[in-house]
Design an enzyme around this catalytic site. Structure first.
Site, PDB file in Angstrom:
ATOM      1  N   ARG A 297       0.868  -1.191   0.000  1.00  0.00           N
ATOM      2  CA  ARG A 297       0.000   0.000   0.000  1.00  0.00           C
ATOM      3  C   ARG A 297       0.899   1.233   0.000  1.00  0.00           C
ATOM      4  NH1 ARG A 297      -3.560  -3.275   3.512  1.00  0.00           N
ATOM      5  NH2 ARG A 297      -5.661  -3.162   2.689  1.00  0.00           N
ATOM      6  N   ARG A 333       0.868  -1.517  -5.327  1.00  0.00           N
ATOM      7  CA  ARG A 333      -0.350  -0.813  -5.739  1.00  0.00           C
ATOM      8  C   ARG A 333      -0.045   0.673  -5.844  1.00  0.00           C
ATOM      9  NH1 ARG A 333      -5.547  -1.023  -2.036  1.00  0.00           N
ATOM     10  NH2 ARG A 333      -4.368   0.407  -0.731  1.00  0.00           N
ATOM     11  N   ASN A 456     -12.310  -5.834   0.483  1.00  0.00           N
ATOM     12  CA  ASN A 456     -12.772  -4.809   1.427  1.00  0.00           C
ATOM     13  C   ASN A 456     -13.679  -3.828   0.685  1.00  0.00           C
ATOM     14  OD1 ASN A 456     -10.919  -6.077   3.046  1.00  0.00           O
ATOM     15  ND2 ASN A 456      -9.362  -4.495   2.855  1.00  0.00           N
ATOM     16  N   ASP A 457     -13.180  -3.349  -0.452  1.00  0.00           N
ATOM     17  CA  ASP A 457     -13.982  -2.413  -1.225  1.00  0.00           C
ATOM     18  C   ASP A 457     -15.059  -3.121  -2.042  1.00  0.00           C
ATOM     19  OD1 ASP A 457     -13.214   0.242  -0.595  1.00  0.00           O
ATOM     20  OD2 ASP A 457     -11.282  -0.141  -1.532  1.00  0.00           O
ATOM     21  N   ARG A 467     -17.554   1.184   4.635  1.00  0.00           N
ATOM     22  CA  ARG A 467     -16.695   0.296   5.439  1.00  0.00           C
ATOM     23  C   ARG A 467     -16.234   0.927   6.742  1.00  0.00           C
ATOM     24  NH1 ARG A 467     -11.418  -0.276   1.487  1.00  0.00           N
ATOM     25  NH2 ARG A 467     -10.268  -0.866   3.352  1.00  0.00           N
ATOM     26  N   CYS A 504      -6.388  -9.677  -2.076  1.00  0.00           N
ATOM     27  CA  CYS A 504      -5.622  -9.004  -1.029  1.00  0.00           C
ATOM     28  C   CYS A 504      -6.497  -8.273  -0.027  1.00  0.00           C
ATOM     29  CB  CYS A 504      -4.595  -8.052  -1.641  1.00  0.00           C
ATOM     30  SG  CYS A 504      -5.339  -6.780  -2.663  1.00  0.00           S
TER      31      CYS A 504
END
Ligand code: PEP
Ligand code: MG
Length: 571
Positions: A297, A333, A456-457, A467, A504
């Protein structure tokens, strides 16, 4: 009397010990008149010196535990402390008003902050918060009240807080934290992700009651189920101690085998890699058996600072990580800022729905240099040995992929013109975290080398659940059959075109999800490093053929609860 508060799991493990309420102190400042300006100025000066010392320590601690970029916020605060205009305002206030140092600082800080707030720039408006923070620190020092949360008791504690920002979290020395329990936040908010990377048990969305809890009260925090038990009975405590010892023994066993591959019982080898945010994370991940990095990240490089990291700075940070990882794959990313991670100097505006707004790849439309410079830095940092894979977050259509690829090609061409070495091959992929990308996986697969699914998204967007909002956090389950089918579509779409797929999101590290993901044909699992030893062990017990039936079955069930109940029975 014991009492249980049920919240949501954020990081597994059991914490047993005293609680400590993290409530940044609010203090009453008393106004005194007819004070001696020279005495009050002396008090101000020693408070300024002490604040400077505290900020120095915070800077050092943060650089060591999180990273140099994150530590820069404290340097910025130090600069305000020595700003001549700021100091002059305080001194003038003392001389003309003859009140006490606390009031002089409060007035000066308010004037200074209001001036910044009035400017038509988000950047300066955000700086106003820094000035207010400095005032808060100085007044606390003058009144002898501790300012920083890191002044924890001697013995380790379970921290209870309304919410913890990433900068709150980094202030706590790791060896003083048994567990973290917050009233706010969802399990995939970035605050929760950060606590997980610290490797401590954590629960979020726990509705505990401040008024009835005192510092030092005994509690058991069960990170796996997200519960907080206050005042456990001797029996409950004994059981928890036994469970903790058993978990410790289990952990030691897992660690012994962490470096071995994750082979299913029918002999299929599954790639298990780590989600990281810094060079320290990279080193830590290797000790826990990471076979590479599935998600770096990079946004952590951009947070808590005053200006864009330069190409040279970025190159240095990436190079360190690449060197640590040797020839193992590293999926980087590109900048995914926005949503719950805003950066003042990039030009964010107030948005009604930041998660649906100007975020990640969408910023490259009008700020292509952000991405181009990041590509240049990544290409420069990679050596001949580096297995560099670059992926773009928040892709919702093919044009974004083409635009990003063009920028990557442009960066490469520029470096070649400048006679700077670039790696021979770099895999290029996207994150599949918007339902549109999952639905079009088959077509988008033609444009990339790989996909990495961001559950997650993907869960947030498929189920329309913010979230970070604890009121709806219980609805945000990646086990919802609709999310599972989107994952299935993504993997099938990629495999038809001969492309590989990783995952991920936090789901990858959840042992309950492993049979489904394996059955759906996932190629790479990427997770918080602390989940790697356990997940490898889970995979070793699974048969990939049987998992196909499991996956087919759960995709046809009705609710997330049905899916979880089915899997729990199975495991
Ligand atoms: C995801 O969305 O699943 C993901 C891995 O990215 P982030 O949590 O950083 O948004
Ligand atoms: Mg995401």
């Amino acid at each position: 009397m014991s009492k249980v508060y049920q919240g949501i799991s954020a990081s597994t493990g059991l914490a047993i010990g005293p609680v400590w309420l993290y409530r940044p102190a609010t203090i009453q400042i008393v106004r005194k008149n007819n004070c001696d300006p020279s005495i009050e100025w002396q008090r101000c000066q020693s408070a300024l010196a002490k604040a400077n010392e505290q900020l120095e320590q915070l800077h050092q601690r943060t650089s060591e535990t999180i990273g140099a970029a994150e530590a820069e916020i404290f340097e910025a605060h130090q600069m305000i402390l020595s700003d001549p205009d700021f100091l002059e305002t305080i001194q003038t206030n003392l001389n003309t008003q003859t009140y006490n140092a606390e009031i002089a600082i409060q007035d000066s800080v308010n004037t200074y902050a209001n001036m910044l707030l009035a400017l038509d720039s988000t950047y300066f408006q955000e700086r106003a918060q820094d000035v207010l923070d400095i005032g808060h620190r100085l007044i606390h020092i003058l009144m002898g009240v501790p300012t920083d949360s890191f002044e924890l008791p001697e013995k380790p504690v379970i921290i209870l807080a309304e919410d913890l920002s990433p900068s709150d979290t980094v202030q706590f020395p790791r060896n003083k934290i048994l567990g973290i329990c917050t009233q706010k936040g969802g399990p995939t908010s970035h605050t929760a992700i950060l606590s997980r990377s610290l490797g401590v048990p954590a629960a979020v969305s726990v509705p505990f009651d401040w008024e009835t809890i005192q510092n030092g009260q005994m509690a058991i925090l069960d990170g796996a189920v997200g519960s907080l038990l206050l005042n456990p009975s001797p029996d409950q405590q004994k059981t928890a101690n036994q469970r903790q010892t058993a978990q410790q023994t289990e952990w030691e066993h897992l660690l012994k085998h962490a470096a071995e591959p994750a082979n299913t019982s029918d002999g299929k080898t599954i790639e298990v890699v780590a989600n990281i945010g810094s060079a320290d994370d990279a080193r830590h991940a290797l000790t826990l058996g990471a076979e590479g990095v599935g998600l770096l990240r990079t946004e952590f490089l951009y947070l808590n600072r005053e200006s864009m990291p330069t190409e040279a700075e970025q190159t240095q940070v990436y190079r360190e990580i690449f060197e640590i990882m040797g020839n193992r794959p590293v999926v980087v990313r590109t900048l995914d800022i926005g949503g719950d991670k805003a950066v003042p100097y990039i030009g964010f505006e107030e948005e009604a729905n930041p998660f649906l707004g100007w975020r990640a790849i969408r910023m490259a439309d009008n700020q292509p240099d952000l991405l181009r410079i990041q590509f240049r830095a990544l290409l420069r940092a990679a050596s001949a040995e580096t297995d560099l894979r670059i992926m773009i977050p928040m892709i919702s259509n093919a044009d974004e992929i083409k635009m990003a690829r063009n920028l990557l090609n442009q960066a490469k061409q520029e470096l070649q013109n400048e006679k700077i070495d670039t790696p021979e091959t770099v895999q290029f992929g996207i994150m599949v975290e918007i339902p549109a990308a999952a639905i079009q996986a088959r077509e988008l697969a033609d444009l990339v080398d790989f996909f990495s699914i961001g559950t997650n998204d993907l869960t947030q967007y498929a189920l329309a659940v913010d979230r970070t909002n604890e009121r709806v956090a219980h609805l945000a389950s990646p086990f919802h059959p609709a999310v599972l089918r989107l994952i299935r579509m993504t993997i099938e779409g990629a495999h038809v075109k001969g492309k590989w797929v990783g995952l991920c999101g936090e789901m990858a590290g959840d042992p309950l999800a492993a049979p489904v993901l394996l059955g759906l044909g996932l190629d790479e699992f990427s997770m918080a490093a602390s989940s790697i030893p356990g997940l490898k062990e889970t995979i070793r017990q699974l048969d990939s053929q049987q998992c196909k039936d499991v996956a087919n079955t759960v995709c046809e069930l009705l609710t997330a609860q049905d899916v979880k109940a089915y899997l729990q029975k199975l495991l």
